[in-house]
Design an enzyme around this catalytic site. Structure first.
Site, PDB file in Angstrom:
ATOM      1  N   THR B  40      -4.745   2.860  28.095  1.00 26.90           N
ATOM      2  CA  THR B  40      -4.569   2.385  29.477  1.00 26.90           C
ATOM      3  C   THR B  40      -3.482   2.939  30.369  1.00 26.90           C
ATOM      4  O   THR B  40      -2.369   3.246  29.954  1.00 26.90           O
ATOM      5  CB  THR B  40      -4.361   0.846  29.485  1.00 26.90           C
ATOM      6  OG1 THR B  40      -5.480   0.244  28.893  1.00 26.90           O
ATOM      7  CG2 THR B  40      -4.218   0.305  30.883  1.00 26.90           C
ATOM      8  N   ASP B  56      -7.472   2.620  34.763  1.00 28.72           N
ATOM      9  CA  ASP B  56      -8.384   3.643  34.272  1.00 28.72           C
ATOM     10  C   ASP B  56      -9.502   2.896  33.552  1.00 28.72           C
ATOM     11  O   ASP B  56      -9.588   1.677  33.635  1.00 28.72           O
ATOM     12  CB  ASP B  56      -7.641   4.605  33.329  1.00 28.72           C
ATOM     13  CG  ASP B  56      -7.369   3.938  32.003  1.00 28.72           C
ATOM     14  OD1 ASP B  56      -7.819   4.466  30.966  1.00 28.72           O
ATOM     15  OD2 ASP B  56      -6.720   2.868  31.988  1.00 28.72           O
ATOM     16  N   ARG B  58     -10.724   3.654  30.037  1.00 26.35           N
ATOM     17  CA  ARG B  58     -10.935   4.093  28.647  1.00 26.35           C
ATOM     18  C   ARG B  58     -10.426   3.045  27.667  1.00 26.35           C
ATOM     19  O   ARG B  58      -9.330   2.501  27.835  1.00 26.35           O
ATOM     20  CB  ARG B  58     -10.213   5.420  28.416  1.00 26.35           C
ATOM     21  CG  ARG B  58     -10.286   5.925  26.978  1.00 26.35           C
ATOM     22  CD  ARG B  58      -9.563   7.243  26.815  1.00 26.35           C
ATOM     23  NE  ARG B  58     -10.307   8.345  27.426  1.00 26.35           N
ATOM     24  CZ  ARG B  58      -9.920   9.631  27.376  1.00 26.35           C
ATOM     25  NH1 ARG B  58      -8.810   9.945  26.751  1.00 26.35           N
ATOM     26  NH2 ARG B  58     -10.632  10.552  27.949  1.00 26.35           N
ATOM     27  N   LYS B  72     -10.994  -3.264  33.344  1.00 23.99           N
ATOM     28  CA  LYS B  72      -9.666  -3.778  33.010  1.00 23.99           C
ATOM     29  C   LYS B  72      -9.068  -4.648  34.110  1.00 23.99           C
ATOM     30  O   LYS B  72      -7.980  -5.187  33.948  1.00 23.99           O
ATOM     31  CB  LYS B  72      -8.710  -2.614  32.721  1.00 23.99           C
ATOM     32  CG  LYS B  72      -9.115  -1.854  31.483  1.00 23.99           C
ATOM     33  CD  LYS B  72      -8.200  -0.703  31.186  1.00 23.99           C
ATOM     34  CE  LYS B  72      -8.905   0.232  30.219  1.00 23.99           C
ATOM     35  NZ  LYS B  72      -8.120   1.410  29.892  1.00 23.99           N
ATOM     36  N   GLY B  86      -3.349  -3.630  26.419  1.00 24.51           N
ATOM     37  CA  GLY B  86      -3.024  -4.128  25.092  1.00 24.51           C
ATOM     38  C   GLY B  86      -4.278  -4.267  24.265  1.00 24.51           C
ATOM     39  O   GLY B  86      -5.267  -3.584  24.488  1.00 24.51           O
ATOM     40  N   SER B 169      -0.041   2.804  28.181  1.00 26.36           N
ATOM     41  CA  SER B 169       0.500   4.032  27.613  1.00 26.36           C
ATOM     42  C   SER B 169       0.710   5.098  28.686  1.00 26.36           C
ATOM     43  O   SER B 169       1.557   5.974  28.563  1.00 26.36           O
ATOM     44  CB  SER B 169      -0.428   4.560  26.514  1.00 26.36           C
ATOM     45  OG  SER B 169      -1.736   4.669  27.019  1.00 26.36           O
ATOM     46  N   ASP B 206      -2.089  11.281  29.887  1.00 24.24           N
ATOM     47  CA  ASP B 206      -2.004  10.392  28.737  1.00 24.24           C
ATOM     48  C   ASP B 206      -3.323  10.395  27.975  1.00 24.24           C
ATOM     49  O   ASP B 206      -4.391  10.294  28.569  1.00 24.24           O
ATOM     50  CB  ASP B 206      -1.666   8.973  29.215  1.00 24.24           C
ATOM     51  CG  ASP B 206      -1.742   7.969  28.096  1.00 24.24           C
ATOM     52  OD1 ASP B 206      -2.337   6.905  28.301  1.00 24.24           O
ATOM     53  OD2 ASP B 206      -1.204   8.261  27.009  1.00 24.24           O
ATOM     54  N   SER B 209      -5.655   7.140  28.234  1.00 21.43           N
ATOM     55  CA  SER B 209      -6.285   6.758  29.494  1.00 21.43           C
ATOM     56  C   SER B 209      -7.276   7.819  29.886  1.00 21.43           C
ATOM     57  O   SER B 209      -7.071   9.009  29.630  1.00 21.43           O
ATOM     58  CB  SER B 209      -5.236   6.647  30.609  1.00 21.43           C
ATOM     59  OG  SER B 209      -4.140   5.902  30.185  1.00 21.43           O
TER      60      SER B 209
END
Lengths: 225, 274
Positions: B40, B56, B58, B72, B86, B169, B206, B209
């Site tokens: 995320t 995002d 994923r 999300k 999380g 992240s 990242d 994500s």
């Protein structure tokens, strides 16, 4: 740690690294704190307000685990509100401090909370109470706390005077917090100051002196041109 | 209305009875299943008249992408949305909890709109009771009678009120964009572009994500969810035809054999068709 894909901050609890202090002066108390909240080595919040309102004239400075201190401050704030409602009078600073001590002592094995309670009441004027780790309660006229406080014990001993005037005391608190912020990695951001008197609280924010300025302390071995 | 801070509700809390057994199993070589996490990048930004949340899309289990287009950002009330990062199971559970609690609160207090701070307080107190065992963090954005608000609630129960925030992240990458370009009193379009750029930075830099940027705009009297505001990763277009044509494999001979089955029992169940 592969499991978190680089979100190192999820592994560490949020802590208010911190420098906090409170000083009694002629007319009330002055509270000061830095504004950094860290999760491990990441600064989660660089504009934190660690001076938390319990009542209009009683505030607490929080250091330690952010979750623990926020939860305790919420509980004490609520029970103080209930107390004031039931007893039809404003709570005393000593009563609020005792309520903090009750939680910090009874849960001392499970929480990490170093709290300074400061405020003004009509019975005893401005008072500062310290409730460090372990849940002791002690009244002091000037007290410092948090990880940054270790760096300014000498400064505070040297520069504290009983019953200073308001602006003199604000200068003292501001300088002390900035000195601590300079040396402590877990303290930083801005210096928040609160002046609590019989008229309520006056809040100020001070920004760190610019890096171009000559530093306040120069090592003896360096000649200053 | 005392919140149950220190009371232990035996039926509803987490049961840690199997922890000792699980530790022994792991010591004996059992490999525990990995939780589905939402790697995320989520971020939120307050602008002049409201809040913009972005995320995002994923979801990952370890190094495998579990879901390319997941959701999300969740609606809690008409004026309050949350973005979560999380463990996916904890997030889903908490969203259900938030939705029912806020609706019950609204009905019990006969309010037209629930203040954002109500959700922040109840959520942070709930997390505190569980001592960080509920492994998710939330960005709570909403507009109420006191203006637009953005709060962050961490899994141990600490809360922060901020003008802009990122989590997950990819938050380090997204925060660089916000720190550079956020300014007070932006317009809605500026805010949407800023959030989209911040999420894009997370998606691109990242591993946890990816795929698309979803946005949610919350204004005083309306809110809007924009799925796929920006598509960053998509399937590439095939240039040639890669299908295998008939006759590629030569057939040498063909034999057809009938398999005899005995019908023992026949049961016909009528299908319910509306």
């Amino acid at each position: 740690m592969d499991a978190h894909l680089g979100c190192d901050f999820l592994d560490h609890p949020v802590s208010t690294g911190t420098t906090i202090m409170a000083v009694e002066f002629n007319g009330g108390v002055i509270i000061g704190a830095d504004s950094r909240t860290s999760t491990g080595s990441y600064v989660a919040n660089r504009v934190t307000d660690k001076l938390t309102r319990i009542t209009d004239k009683i505030y607490c400075c929080r250091s330690g685990s952010a979750a623990d201190t926020q939860a305790i401050a919420d509980i004490v704030s609520y029970s103080t509100y209930f107390f004031e409602n039931q007893n039809n009078r404003d709570a005393l600073v000593s009563e609020v401090a005792a309520e903090f001590r009750k939680f910090c002592y009874n849960y001392r094995d499970t929480i990490t909370a170093g709290i300074i309670v400061a405020g003004y009441d009509d019975v005893n004027g401005g008072q500062v109470y310290s409730v460090p780790l372990g849940g002791m309660l002690i009244r002091q006229s000037c007290t410092i706390g948090g990880s940054g406080s270790s760096f300014i014990y000498g400064f505070v001993r040297e520069n504290y005077k009983e019953q200073m005037e308001k602006e003199e005391c604000v200068e003292f608190v501001k300088k002390a917090v900035f000195h601590a912020m300079f040396h402590d990695g877990s303290s930083g951001g801005v210096c928040r100051v609160g002046i609590i008197t019989k008229d309520g609280i006056e809040r100020r924010v001070f920004f760190a002196p610019s890096v171009d300025e000559k530093p306040a302390m120069t090592p003896a071995s360096v000649t200053v041109r | 209305m005392l919140n149950n801070f220190a009371t232990l509700d035996e039926e509803r809390g987490f049961s840690f009875r199997n922890c000792k057994r699980n530790a022994q199993l792991v010591a004996n070589g059992f490999i525990p299943p990995k939780a589905i996490k939402t790697g995320t990048t989520i971020c939120g930004v307050t602008y002049k008249d409201g809040v913009v949340l972005g995320c995002d899309t994923r979801t990952t289990i370890g190094n495998i992408i579990w879901e390319k287009k997941c959701e999300k950002i969740y609606k809690i009330q008409n004026n309050i949305f949350v973005a979560g990062a999380g463990t996916a199971a904890d997030m889903d559970g908490m969203v259900k909890w938030m939705r029912s609690n806020m609706e019950l609160h609204r009905l019990n207090t006969n309010r037209k709109i629930v203040p954002v701070i109500t959700l922040v307080t109840t959520l942070s107190h709930h997390f505190f009771r569980y001592g960080g065992a509920i492994s998710c963090v939330f960005l709570i954005g909403g507009v109420d009678n006191n203006g637009p608000h953005l709060h962050v609630v961490y899994k141990h129960g600490s809360k922060m009120k901020l003008p802009y925030a990122t989590m997950g992240s990819g938050s380090y990458a997204a925060m660089t964009i916000l720190e550079t370009r956020w300014k007070p009193d932006m317009t809605e379009q500026e805010a949407k572009e800023l959030v989209a750029d911040a999420i894009t930075s997370g998606v691109v830099n990242d591993l946890g994500s990816g795929t698309n940027v979803n946005l949610c705009v919350i204004r005083k009297s309306s809110s809007e969810k924009i799925n796929g505001y920006r598509e960053i990763c998509g399937n590439g277009k095939r240039i040639l035809d890669y299908s295998i044509k008939h006759g590629t494999t030569g057939i040498i001979s063909e034999t057809i054999k009938k398999i005899e089955l005995d019908v023992i029992e026949e049961q016909i169940e009528k299908m319910e068709v509306e």
